[in-house]
Design a protein around this motif. Structure first.
Motif, mmCIF file in Angstrom:
data_model
loop_
_atom_site.group_PDB
_atom_site.id
_atom_site.type_symbol
_atom_site.label_atom_id
_atom_site.label_comp_id
_atom_site.label_asym_id
_atom_site.label_seq_id
_atom_site.Cartn_x
_atom_site.Cartn_y
_atom_site.Cartn_z
ATOM 1 N N ARG A 1 39.186 -35.527 5.106
ATOM 2 C CA ARG A 1 40.390 -36.277 5.491
ATOM 3 C C ARG A 1 40.410 -36.488 7.009
ATOM 4 O O ARG A 1 40.842 -37.540 7.485
ATOM 5 C CB ARG A 1 41.649 -35.544 5.012
ATOM 6 C CG ARG A 1 42.974 -36.206 5.407
ATOM 7 C CD ARG A 1 43.112 -37.657 4.916
ATOM 8 N NE ARG A 1 43.005 -37.786 3.488
ATOM 9 C CZ ARG A 1 44.028 -37.660 2.634
ATOM 10 N NH1 ARG A 1 45.247 -37.382 3.088
ATOM 11 N NH2 ARG A 1 43.829 -37.804 1.333
ATOM 12 N N SER B 1 55.546 -26.187 -3.879
ATOM 13 C CA SER B 1 54.333 -26.447 -3.106
ATOM 14 C C SER B 1 54.258 -25.471 -1.944
ATOM 15 O O SER B 1 55.273 -25.155 -1.326
ATOM 16 C CB SER B 1 54.329 -27.887 -2.572
ATOM 17 O OG SER B 1 54.434 -28.818 -3.637
ATOM 18 N N HIS C 1 49.815 -27.498 3.287
ATOM 19 C CA HIS C 1 48.401 -27.851 3.185
ATOM 20 C C HIS C 1 47.714 -27.697 4.539
ATOM 21 O O HIS C 1 48.360 -27.634 5.583
ATOM 22 C CB HIS C 1 48.228 -29.299 2.701
ATOM 23 C CG HIS C 1 48.820 -30.318 3.626
ATOM 24 N ND1 HIS C 1 49.979 -31.039 3.333
ATOM 25 C CD2 HIS C 1 48.448 -30.759 4.858
ATOM 26 C CE1 HIS C 1 50.264 -31.844 4.331
ATOM 27 N NE2 HIS C 1 49.359 -31.695 5.268
ATOM 28 N N CYS D 1 52.405 -38.000 3.597
ATOM 29 C CA CYS D 1 51.338 -37.031 3.329
ATOM 30 C C CYS D 1 51.120 -36.878 1.839
ATOM 31 O O CYS D 1 52.042 -37.072 1.033
ATOM 32 C CB CYS D 1 51.706 -35.663 3.910
ATOM 33 S SG CYS D 1 51.669 -35.547 5.697
ATOM 34 N N ASP D 2 49.897 -36.506 1.473
ATOM 35 C CA ASP D 2 49.612 -36.021 0.135
ATOM 36 C C ASP D 2 49.085 -34.594 0.256
ATOM 37 O O ASP D 2 49.286 -33.949 1.307
ATOM 38 C CB ASP D 2 48.632 -36.950 -0.603
ATOM 39 C CG ASP D 2 47.300 -37.116 0.135
ATOM 40 O OD1 ASP D 2 46.956 -36.238 0.950
ATOM 41 O OD2 ASP D 2 46.613 -38.122 -0.110
ATOM 42 N N ASP D 3 48.401 -34.106 -0.751
ATOM 43 C CA ASP D 3 47.958 -32.703 -0.733
ATOM 44 C C ASP D 3 46.918 -32.404 0.347
ATOM 45 O O ASP D 3 46.664 -31.240 0.658
ATOM 46 C CB ASP D 3 47.372 -32.321 -2.095
ATOM 47 C CG ASP D 3 48.445 -32.210 -3.168
ATOM 48 O OD1 ASP D 3 49.628 -32.109 -2.798
ATOM 49 O OD2 ASP D 3 48.093 -32.228 -4.360
ATOM 50 N N ASP D 4 46.296 -33.432 0.919
ATOM 51 C CA ASP D 4 45.278 -33.235 1.947
ATOM 52 C C ASP D 4 45.743 -33.640 3.339
ATOM 53 O O ASP D 4 44.949 -33.628 4.292
ATOM 54 C CB ASP D 4 44.008 -34.024 1.595
ATOM 55 C CG ASP D 4 43.232 -33.392 0.451
ATOM 56 O OD1 ASP D 4 43.388 -32.172 0.250
ATOM 57 O OD2 ASP D 4 42.491 -34.116 -0.239
ATOM 58 N N GLN E 1 48.082 -39.723 4.904
ATOM 59 C CA GLN E 1 47.277 -40.660 4.137
ATOM 60 C C GLN E 1 46.687 -41.735 5.058
ATOM 61 O O GLN E 1 47.428 -42.409 5.784
ATOM 62 C CB GLN E 1 48.120 -41.308 3.052
ATOM 63 C CG GLN E 1 48.712 -40.322 2.067
ATOM 64 C CD GLN E 1 49.652 -40.976 1.078
ATOM 65 O OE1 GLN E 1 49.586 -42.179 0.836
ATOM 66 N NE2 GLN E 1 50.552 -40.181 0.498
#
Length: 452
Positions: free
Chosen positions: A250, A375, A244, A210-213, A216
């Motif tokens: 996304r 985070s 998040h 995962c990233d911030d949205d 992936q």
């Protein structure tokens, strides 16, 4: 603090309160005044209007206001003296219902449990549930609950069913689409209980970073091509542990990847109505393939054991087969429906979400002052990078602080982190700053140890 010990504060007029009261019932008045007290807009020592004055201004019976004042007295928010009238008391600031901070060992900093003080009352909901229909059939979901959840379900569901809480709902959903020995693609890092659930079901897990949205798309495409999983499992909002919520773009990008494959999608909406982001789903792009699982336990408490599953009839039928012949109480289901449609409960939910956000932000800001990034844009926790997990956890445990292990959020290895639950943090800034300093010292000690 006794009424006589409170500093004198100018009384508030009934007109000021009336302008802020929405639902003109005893419950609505009590909810509004409770929120004003807890938010600091009505400070301790403030004299409230008399029962008759407020009743006249609201055009309700004095009995309604008397009942509201009784609820506030029971909660310990107001007191009545012979000479000073009804006065606001000091609100509780600690995470425990008793209002007394008894050390960090008594605060949930690991599991992300809700604060009992912020849960809505259940008396009216259960009373509404008792007045339930008793049909001769065996429909799993009551009409009232189905109608209540449909209003903000993120896609048109063909069928519905219910489970005994979010963990049970996700277990049934995953077992409905994957058998022992099958492989599923799972976002990583993820909720440790979700990873344990799959492993205990003897389902192989392949991580999708995962990233911030959110997950992936390129990583998901690689997993699909290499491992050929039977399902993709992820969290839509207030993701544990990253915090998040997956934005619409996304969702569209993930749907484009998944459209090339024929596999089921399981979506977990664990925070439910407490999440700040709007509901989203791949079901709007992939009809007939998405099973959406929403838990209401964090918002309304575990007593109702409520989790609703909606999606295509084929997947719901598989869930029902795994669930077996058991049934869920219609009384509890309709109590849940009451809470979802009650305006007073909606106000309490918004206030609880705001309080949780304030606690999460308070610790994040305090950690930043210690030079530690964290985070967590939503939810009941923070995700904190560390140099060495075990030594940091041991150093915190020596101070009575029990945080969560970051390694339990990864199906394989991952960078070291701590999970710190924030839902039951005290509202006292000094205590939060003290916790941040303890975490800072433990993290620093872990860095030194890792160098050695």
């Amino acid at each position: 603090m006794a009424i006589g010990e409170l500093a004198t504060t100018p009384p508030i007029g009934p007109g000021w309160l009336v302008a802020r009261i929405g639902e003109r019932t005893a419950r609505g008045v009590a909810s509004t005044v409770s929120g004003l007290i807890r938010d600091g807009q009505v400070p301790p020592g403030t004299r409230l209007p008399t029962v008759r004055a407020l009743a006249a201004e609201l055009s309700v019976s004095p009995t309604t206001i008397a009942e509201a004042w009784s609820q506030l007295r029971t909660a310990g928010l107001i007191g009545t003296g012979r000479r000073r009238g009804t006065v606001v008391l000091e609100p509780p600031v600690a995470p425990a219902p008793g209002g007394v901070f008894s050390g960090w060992s008594a605060v949930d900093l690991e599991h992300g449990l809700p604060d009992p003080v912020l849960l809505p009352p259940l008396e009216d909901a259960v009373a509404a549930g008792v007045r339930t229909e008793r049909p001769g059939g065996h429909d799993v979901l009551t009409a009232r609950l189905r109608s209540a959840v449909r209003t903000d379900w993120p896609f048109p569901a063909e069928a519905w069913t219910i489970a005994a809480g979010g963990h049970d709902g996700m277990l049934l959903a995953c077992q409905a689409v994957a058998r022992p020995g099958d492989t599923v693609a799972l976002e990583t890092p993820t909720a440790p209980w979700l990873l344990d659930l799959l492993r205990n079901s003897r389902i192989h897990v392949v991580g999708v970073p995962c990233d911030d949205d959110g997950p992936q798309p390129a990583a998901l495409a690689a997993v699909l091509a290499t491992h050929r999983p039977v399902a993709f499992v992820y969290q839509t909002r207030a993701q544990i542990p990253l915090g998040h919520s997956v934005p619409p773009q996304r969702i569209a990008d993930l749907a484009a990847v998944l459209s090339e494959e024929d596999l089921a999608v399981i979506e977990d909406d664990d925070l439910g109505p407490l999440a700040t982001a709007s509901p989203v789903s791949l079901g709007t792009h992939l009809p007939g393939r998405v099973l959406h699982v929403r838990s209401y336990c964090t918002a309304f408490g575990p007593e109702l054991r409520s989790c609703v599953l909606g999606g295509p009839a084929t997947l719901i039928d598989q869930v029902r087969r795994h669930r077996g012949p058991g049934w869920s109480s219609r009384i509890l289901q309709n109590a849940q429906a009451f809470l979802l449609t009650d305006p007073g409960t909606s106000v309490l939910l918004h206030r609880a979400a705001r309080r949780y956000a304030q606690r999460r932000t308070a610790l994040s800001d305090a950690l930043r002052e210690q030079g530690i990034p964290a985070s967590g844009r939503d939810g009941l926790g923070l995700w904190i990078p560390v140099a060495e997990e075990s030594r940091t956890l041991i150093a915190l445990a020596a101070k009575g602080v029990s945080a969560g292990e970051g390694r339990r959020c990864h199906p394989a290895s991952g960078p070291p982190h701590l999970r710190v639950a924030t839902g039951q943090l005290p509202d006292d800034p000094a205590l939060v700053a003290d916790l941040a300093r303890m975490i800072g010292r433990a993290v620093h000690r872990g860095r030194i140890s890792s160098v050695d």
